[in-house]
Design an enzyme around this catalytic site. Sequence first.
Site, short mmCIF file in Angstrom:
data_model
loop_
_atom_site.label_atom_id
_atom_site.label_comp_id
_atom_site.label_asym_id
_atom_site.label_seq_id
_atom_site.Cartn_x
_atom_site.Cartn_y
_atom_site.Cartn_z
N ASP A 92 -11.34 -15.23 12.52
CA ASP A 92 -9.87 -15.13 12.81
C ASP A 92 -9.36 -14.19 13.59
O ASP A 92 -8.29 -14.43 14.13
CB ASP A 92 -9.48 -14.47 11.49
CG ASP A 92 -9.77 -15.47 10.09
OD1 ASP A 92 -10.34 -16.94 10.32
OD2 ASP A 92 -9.67 -15.13 8.82
N GLY A 93 -10.27 -13.30 14.02
CA GLY A 93 -9.73 -12.50 15.17
C GLY A 93 -9.21 -13.26 16.61
O GLY A 93 -8.56 -13.11 17.27
N ASN A 106 0.01 -13.35 10.26
CA ASN A 106 -0.47 -12.55 9.17
C ASN A 106 0.44 -11.46 8.58
O ASN A 106 0.87 -11.78 7.38
CB ASN A 106 -1.91 -12.27 9.21
CG ASN A 106 -2.91 -13.39 8.81
OD1 ASN A 106 -2.75 -14.25 8.42
ND2 ASN A 106 -4.30 -12.98 9.47
N GLU A 107 0.46 -10.65 9.45
CA GLU A 107 1.29 -9.24 8.75
C GLU A 107 1.69 -8.22 9.89
O GLU A 107 1.24 -8.33 11.11
CB GLU A 107 0.52 -8.64 7.64
CG GLU A 107 -0.43 -7.64 8.49
CD GLU A 107 -1.68 -8.21 8.84
OE1 GLU A 107 -2.07 -8.12 9.88
OE2 GLU A 107 -2.35 -9.02 7.80
N ARG A 141 5.76 8.12 0.16
CA ARG A 141 4.92 8.11 1.06
C ARG A 141 3.77 7.27 1.14
O ARG A 141 3.27 6.93 -0.04
CB ARG A 141 4.45 9.61 1.11
CG ARG A 141 5.52 10.63 1.41
CD ARG A 141 5.05 11.94 0.95
NE ARG A 141 4.84 11.85 -0.40
CZ ARG A 141 3.78 12.90 -0.85
NH1 ARG A 141 2.89 13.45 -0.09
NH2 ARG A 141 3.48 12.64 -2.04
N ASP A 143 0.05 5.64 3.57
CA ASP A 143 -0.81 5.52 5.04
C ASP A 143 0.09 4.67 5.85
O ASP A 143 0.32 5.00 7.09
CB ASP A 143 -2.03 4.99 5.00
CG ASP A 143 -3.30 5.77 4.56
OD1 ASP A 143 -2.77 6.90 3.99
OD2 ASP A 143 -4.25 5.15 4.50
N THR A 161 -3.74 -13.30 2.17
CA THR A 161 -5.15 -13.20 1.72
C THR A 161 -6.11 -12.51 2.80
O THR A 161 -7.12 -12.60 2.81
CB THR A 161 -5.83 -14.71 2.16
OG1 THR A 161 -5.65 -15.44 3.33
CG2 THR A 161 -5.30 -15.75 0.74
N ALA A 162 -5.20 -11.65 3.67
CA ALA A 162 -6.16 -10.99 4.68
C ALA A 162 -5.88 -9.48 4.25
O ALA A 162 -6.18 -9.02 3.56
CB ALA A 162 -5.37 -11.34 6.23
N GLN A 199 -3.48 -7.15 16.28
CA GLN A 199 -3.80 -7.49 17.79
C GLN A 199 -2.89 -6.41 18.89
O GLN A 199 -3.43 -5.82 19.58
CB GLN A 199 -3.36 -8.91 18.35
CG GLN A 199 -3.96 -9.88 17.40
CD GLN A 199 -5.70 -9.74 17.75
OE1 GLN A 199 -6.01 -9.79 18.84
NE2 GLN A 199 -6.30 -9.63 16.49
#
Lengths: 293, 293, 293, 293
Positions: A81-82, A151-152, A179, A181, A192-193, A251
């Site tokens: 996927d990367g 994806n996001e 608050r 991360d 789904t990732a 990315q």
Amino acid sequence: MCSTLIHQNPQILSDKRTVGLVCKPGRMEIERIADRIAQLLISHNINIEIDPGSCHVEQDNIVSIPIEDMDVDFVVTIGGDGTILYTLSKLKDRATPIFCVNRGTVGFLTETGTTTAFDALEKVIAGECIIETNVNISSGVGDKVFPDALNEVYVVSKIPGRLLTMQIFLDDVRIDYGRADGAMLATPSGSTAYALAAGGSILAPDVNGLIFVPVCPPRFELKSIVIPDHATLEIELVKKGTSGLAVIDGQTRWDIEPHDKIWLKKSEAVTKFIRLYDNYYDRLNTRLIPRTL
Amino acid sequence: MCSTLIHQNPQILSDKRTVGLVCKPGRMEIERIADRIAQLLISHNINIEIDPGSCHVEQDNIVSIPIEDMDVDFVVTIGGDGTILYTLSKLKDRATPIFCVNRGTVGFLTETGTTTAFDALEKVIAGECIIETNVNISSGVGDKVFPDALNEVYVVSKIPGRLLTMQIFLDDVRIDYGRADGAMLATPSGSTAYALAAGGSILAPDVNGLIFVPVCPPRFELKSIVIPDHATLEIELVKKGTSGLAVIDGQTRWDIEPHDKIWLKKSEAVTKFIRLYDNYYDRLNTRLIPRTL
Amino acid sequence: MCSTLIHQNPQILSDKRTVGLVCKPGRMEIERIADRIAQLLISHNINIEIDPGSCHVEQDNIVSIPIEDMDVDFVVTIGGDGTILYTLSKLKDRATPIFCVNRGTVGFLTETGTTTAFDALEKVIAGECIIETNVNISSGVGDKVFPDALNEVYVVSKIPGRLLTMQIFLDDVRIDYGRADGAMLATPSGSTAYALAAGGSILAPDVNGLIFVPVCPPRFELKSIVIPDHATLEIELVKKGTSGLAVIDGQTRWDIEPHDKIWLKKSEAVTKFIRLYDNYYDRLNTRLIPRTL
Amino acid sequence: MCSTLIHQNPQILSDKRTVGLVCKPGRMEIERIADRIAQLLISHNINIEIDPGSCHVEQDNIVSIPIEDMDVDFVVTIGGDGTILYTLSKLKDRATPIFCVNRGTVGFLTETGTTTAFDALEKVIAGECIIETNVNISSGVGDKVFPDALNEVYVVSKIPGRLLTMQIFLDDVRIDYGRADGAMLATPSGSTAYALAAGGSILAPDVNGLIFVPVCPPRFELKSIVIPDHATLEIELVKKGTSGLAVIDGQTRWDIEPHDKIWLKKSEAVTKFIRLYDNYYDRLNTRLIPRTL
């Protein structure tokens, strides 16, 4: 109308009869597969544009052209996927169809393993395949627009292990604050990732929605929320002094300053995967979710 | 088009000028509020039908009529979300608007507290309010149709602490399978109730989707999935010998036998809440989600 | 000192040279394995007591004796974790060592598959094995003591889909309160079973602790808490009118009434598994947790 | 013997009668509280060492000394948990008792609000208080030792939004492996902080354990595990090319290279909080966990 539109028996090759080839770099066995795929394409009188940064195949009919300059009917990726997300981050025309051969850890987005890749590619060339269209997310700060995401888009503290304080707006209404991360907006594909790992629900491909998912909120202040895909979400960093990053599909990374308000919404652009058939739930059940029955 | 349709400045009272009244039973302070609300309605020449099983108010213009026989312009409930869901499970016409006064533990669905109830009701009578329309879920086994649900239909093992083995179908495609305490399909309204406690994401009110949420699946086999609201979900009990129950909004329970296939989909029916304004995110942030900022 | 004590090269057979045999009932292939295991034991001059309710093997040297009357050096179970927990619920002496052959769905507690069962049993008879000792939980209401649990005691609403309101006390100090489907106290062994599905952390076998895990608490009121194994936990049902059940290892169910206070603590009793070596983390990684590397 | 040892009626002041003072910097109202606390201490003939980097109070008997050079009977912090963790990261002797006044967002570790701070401090000076001793974690790579942690050591990818691939060893046995944003080892004190936000269970203060918690593992490969506090945990970064950071209590960051193996275990050092009484569960229920009853 649908997040994922399935297009049956598409016209895969145009008059230019040209296919791009991108590999996960630095692995010998992937170059060997690339070599065999190139031979198969050549035997069909198809021209090949190969990304010189990721793959080395020495054959006639092959031109070395970086992804960003490719002008092809579709792209074959070999990796996980990367590799797909990297290719998308470089492609000039994000709607260029992609056919993905899996040599990665999970390869949820990929279509075929390496042993079945050659038969599958024959079918694709014969047009016995479908095009699956996936929603993208557009984002930015003010006039500055970040690259689209399949994806996001993940807004995260620039310093690992430090919290962001955020306000969340949906079509200008403040809907949430607290608050964490960081927090992301994900497409059905992205659900789904990373969004799943952070605790979000899966969105079926034909849901007209996007999912907002906070990452590790202390005291459980922020919750994952599915929003309609016609809405604009905004994430405002409120805490004095904490800088953030917008991470696009894992990315590329873009600076966000305190008090910046990053907007996120469905993009005009889409991503197109070439598949042998509409196999979303097969992939979900065999690649993503552990099974014991 | 939307899961929740907001209707501004509606016609609240018809020529019959009749309002129903339902209380959480057995609590003196609730009867006192009911008494004052009845006086307010009478002062506006509004007739009252009061549920004899839940509330005792002795005044002229009040008729004792069980919820299932009420023929009213709208119903006032005094209690919590349980009182609302109980009223809905009895109402002949589920689309009768409901105005909800909170005397419960959480009262996420309610509109007003008891101190502000009288001013709010004055505004409602004056038509200074909105009608919020909420999707319902229809379900059944074969021809047998269960009552509609505002929040969720929960398919659970009949014996507490025993697992169900299930197959999940979406428009006849098997999308998931595995074991769990049970699994539910929830509306956007229900996505902030039991489905949230079981780990599902919240659906914004205008998302055209429903959410499937498994409860305590061992080995993480089943995942929560948002499906489009035009789809039909089916849950098939596969394990020989384990009986289940379909629990509708926590109110009524219906037997499901091994090998039964329960179908679930968006209902034709809707639920209508009377609210002073479109206050979904205010209620979400003040009643549901802990805040520290 | 440790929750799980590992005893190397134990004396497995006493002068009585007798082994019990219990099967998951109603499956032909399990009876065939039982038959072969019986032959192997007989060839070593070992007497066999076989549970007539679960298994039918016709051979000399075999006596039909129900689990509760068995007086044996160890018991062989053929089935899954359910068969083990059922056997434990019947055994007069819970400390009787158990050797478990897996024919279940997960079989996390079992030692061996069916193909390796015979070689493994030869080693056990030769004493080339270990005894793994596991903590049990004792529980009850007042003087009424429930059976011991190897995995967990789950206090749950008697009516599926209805909430319990609970107060939690640790050595007489109220440490928590709220509503949930139910709540359990689990041992390290049980921390990989139902408690894990409900969101608890895994306890390594040599942690001197027990884990309290609420099931589906709305509004996130109750949290999973690890307590020291010298403490007594109490769960008090406070809501008027809601009855509960104490479910012991998913096997037996005991009524709990509103206002009852169920106490739970480490038992004097233990459970002993016969294993070829200390293979806890091997079993964790191969049977319980999905792997992709 | 216990993770948290409660010491009743301790000797708070030695002959040096000196107290340190540290503030959350840059807030006027905190300086005003610091000024009043200084007056109270002076009225008891107590000397004051004040941290010049965080607080400015102009009075006699006050010496400006950075935290790292303080030689005091105890330290008063005014701020939130961040101020406490910052102070601990600087203190030469980590076992110096700390009395914490809350002006932060949550302040779970703090003892008193600002309105009750002065009465509380009077009691502390009179010895009407307890000392609560908390376990610390020591960590490092080979001979390089990182500072001790009160809450947690978090091993995270140096690049936000990139995964680490890790192998986890417990006393030299590989117990787990997989990919995640990162993973932490937390003390009972830290189990209510970042570890809780990442999905770990709470450890009661007297549990002799530490908790390993992975952050956002895709495909649910890694699970949170409680380990005994006499064990050594190791996290090995295996993926070629990905660098990590060890984040100590969110305060300091230390480079970890691919193939490094970071060890983590209970430290010889402890942290001591001055409290009016053993109020752990009161703080848990009022400051950390949302309540509706």
